[in-house]
Design an enzyme around this catalytic site. Sequence first.
Site, short mmCIF file in Angstrom:
data_model
loop_
_atom_site.label_atom_id
_atom_site.label_comp_id
_atom_site.label_asym_id
_atom_site.label_seq_id
_atom_site.Cartn_x
_atom_site.Cartn_y
_atom_site.Cartn_z
N SER A 63 0.82 -1.22 0.00
CA SER A 63 0.00 0.00 0.00
C SER A 63 0.85 1.26 0.00
CB SER A 63 -0.89 -0.01 1.25
OG SER A 63 -0.10 -0.30 2.39
N THR A 190 -1.91 3.51 4.57
CA THR A 190 -0.86 4.53 4.46
C THR A 190 0.13 4.39 5.60
OG1 THR A 190 -2.36 6.12 3.47
CG2 THR A 190 -0.49 7.03 4.65
N THR A 208 1.74 6.88 0.50
CA THR A 208 0.75 5.86 0.15
C THR A 208 0.68 5.65 -1.35
OG1 THR A 208 -1.57 5.19 0.52
CG2 THR A 208 -1.19 7.48 -0.06
N ARG A 218 -7.64 9.45 -9.13
CA ARG A 218 -8.11 9.67 -7.75
C ARG A 218 -6.93 9.97 -6.82
NH1 ARG A 218 -7.08 7.31 -2.44
NH2 ARG A 218 -8.96 7.54 -1.22
N THR A 241 -5.14 7.52 8.43
CA THR A 241 -5.08 6.45 7.44
C THR A 241 -6.48 5.85 7.32
OG1 THR A 241 -4.08 4.32 6.86
CG2 THR A 241 -4.31 4.78 9.20
N GLY A 242 -6.74 5.24 6.20
CA GLY A 242 -8.06 4.65 5.99
C GLY A 242 -8.74 5.26 4.79
N1 ASP Z 1 -5.93 7.32 3.21
C1 ASP Z 1 -5.34 6.73 2.03
C2 ASP Z 1 -6.10 7.14 0.82
O1 ASP Z 1 -7.30 7.30 0.91
C3 ASP Z 1 -5.28 5.28 2.06
C4 ASP Z 1 -4.76 4.67 3.31
O2 ASP Z 1 -4.64 5.23 4.35
O3 ASP Z 1 -4.42 3.51 3.25
O4 ASP Z 1 -5.50 7.24 -0.24
#
Ligand code: ASP
Length: 332
Positions: A63, A190, A208, A218, A241-242
Site C-alpha cells: 500500500s 498509508t 501511500t 483519484r 489512514t483509511g
Molecule cells: N488514506 C489513504 C487514501 O485514501 C489510504 C490509506 O490510508 O491507506 O488514499
Amino acid sequence: MNTPSDPHKPVEPVARGPFLLSTWSFGERANAAAWPGLARGGSALDAVEEVCVFCEDDPDIDSVGFGGLPDRDGRMSLDGCVMLSPEKSGSVCAIRRHRHPVTIARLVMDHTPHVMLAGEGADEFAQAHGQQQEELLSPGAAEAWKKWKQDRLPADQSRDQGVRPFDRDSTGNLFAAGDDESRWNNNHDTIGVLSLDEHGLMAGACSTSGMPWKVPGRVGDSPIIGHGLYVDPQGGAAVATGTGELVMAICGSFLAVEEMRRGAMPREAVTEVLERIAARSDLEPTHQVAIIALRPDGHWGAGALRPGFRFVASDATGHHVLQPEVVQLPGT
Ligand code: ASP
C-alpha cells in the site's frame, strides 16, 4: 469533569525523549530502521522521512511505494507529504515514475515556494532534483492486478468492497493468520508517522499508493495538508489512514490538531474526529479510518473507527505495537 485525583481519569501516555509514532504494524520495522539516528540526537524530520522511505522500498508493503497496488487500469500513482509547521510543508501526488514521494515532498518544501506538486510536473521536478526514475509496479502487484481484473468488477467497484485476491497472511510477512489487522488489508494502509526529537522539533510525514484499483486520477487525503497530515508546533501533529474520502470531508488531521491547540489531549482530539465520521449517514461496513496524534509536550494517542487498527510507538524502551484505546464503533 475529570480532576487529577479522579481514579477514572485515563492515563495519558507521554513521550519523554525522542519518539516515533507510526500507523499500522508494519511501522514497527520502519521505526526500527529510523530509530538509531533519532536516538543519537538526529532530527525528527529525518526520522519521519526515513520511516516512509523504508516502507516505500519494501515490496511486501502493498500500500506504499514500490510494491503498492495500482489503479483500475494497472498504473501506479504515489502520494506523500511532509510537514513541520503551517509555514513549512511539502507534498506531491500522482507520482508515476519515482519511488519516494516523501523525499520529493521534502524537496518541494525546501526548494520551492510551493506546497504541492502533482502528476507529470512532480515527476519532472523529482528528476531535476536527482531522483532516480523507475518502474513502480512490482511483479507481485502486477500479478494481483491481473487477478483482480479477471475476478472482480471494473470501474465503480474500484473502492474494492471485496477480498483482495492477494493474501499476505499465508506468507506471514505482514499479518499473522487470524490477526484482525488483516481485516483492513483489503483497501488501504498509508504509512503515517509523527516524531519528536530531543531538541523538541516535531515533524510528520505520510506516504501511500492510495486505494488499490482506484479510478485513475483519484487522490485521497494523504498528500493533502490538513487532511491526511497536519503539524502545528502550537498545537500538535496528527496523521490519518483509511478511507481518505471520509477524512477529506472533515479536514481530519487539521481538526485533530486544532482540538489539541485548544487544549485537548490527543485521545480527546481523535475522538472528536472519529465521532464526526461515525455520525455520517452513508458509512459502509468496509469504511475504516484511524488517526494518531502527538502534542508538543509529548502526550500522544490514537483512535480508529472500527477494531483492527494497530500502530507503533517507539522510544528508548523499544518499539511497541499497540491497539488504540479509542475505537469509535466497537463490535463492527
Ligand atoms: N488514506 C489513504 C487514501 O485514501 C489510504 C490509506 O490510508 O491507506 O488514499
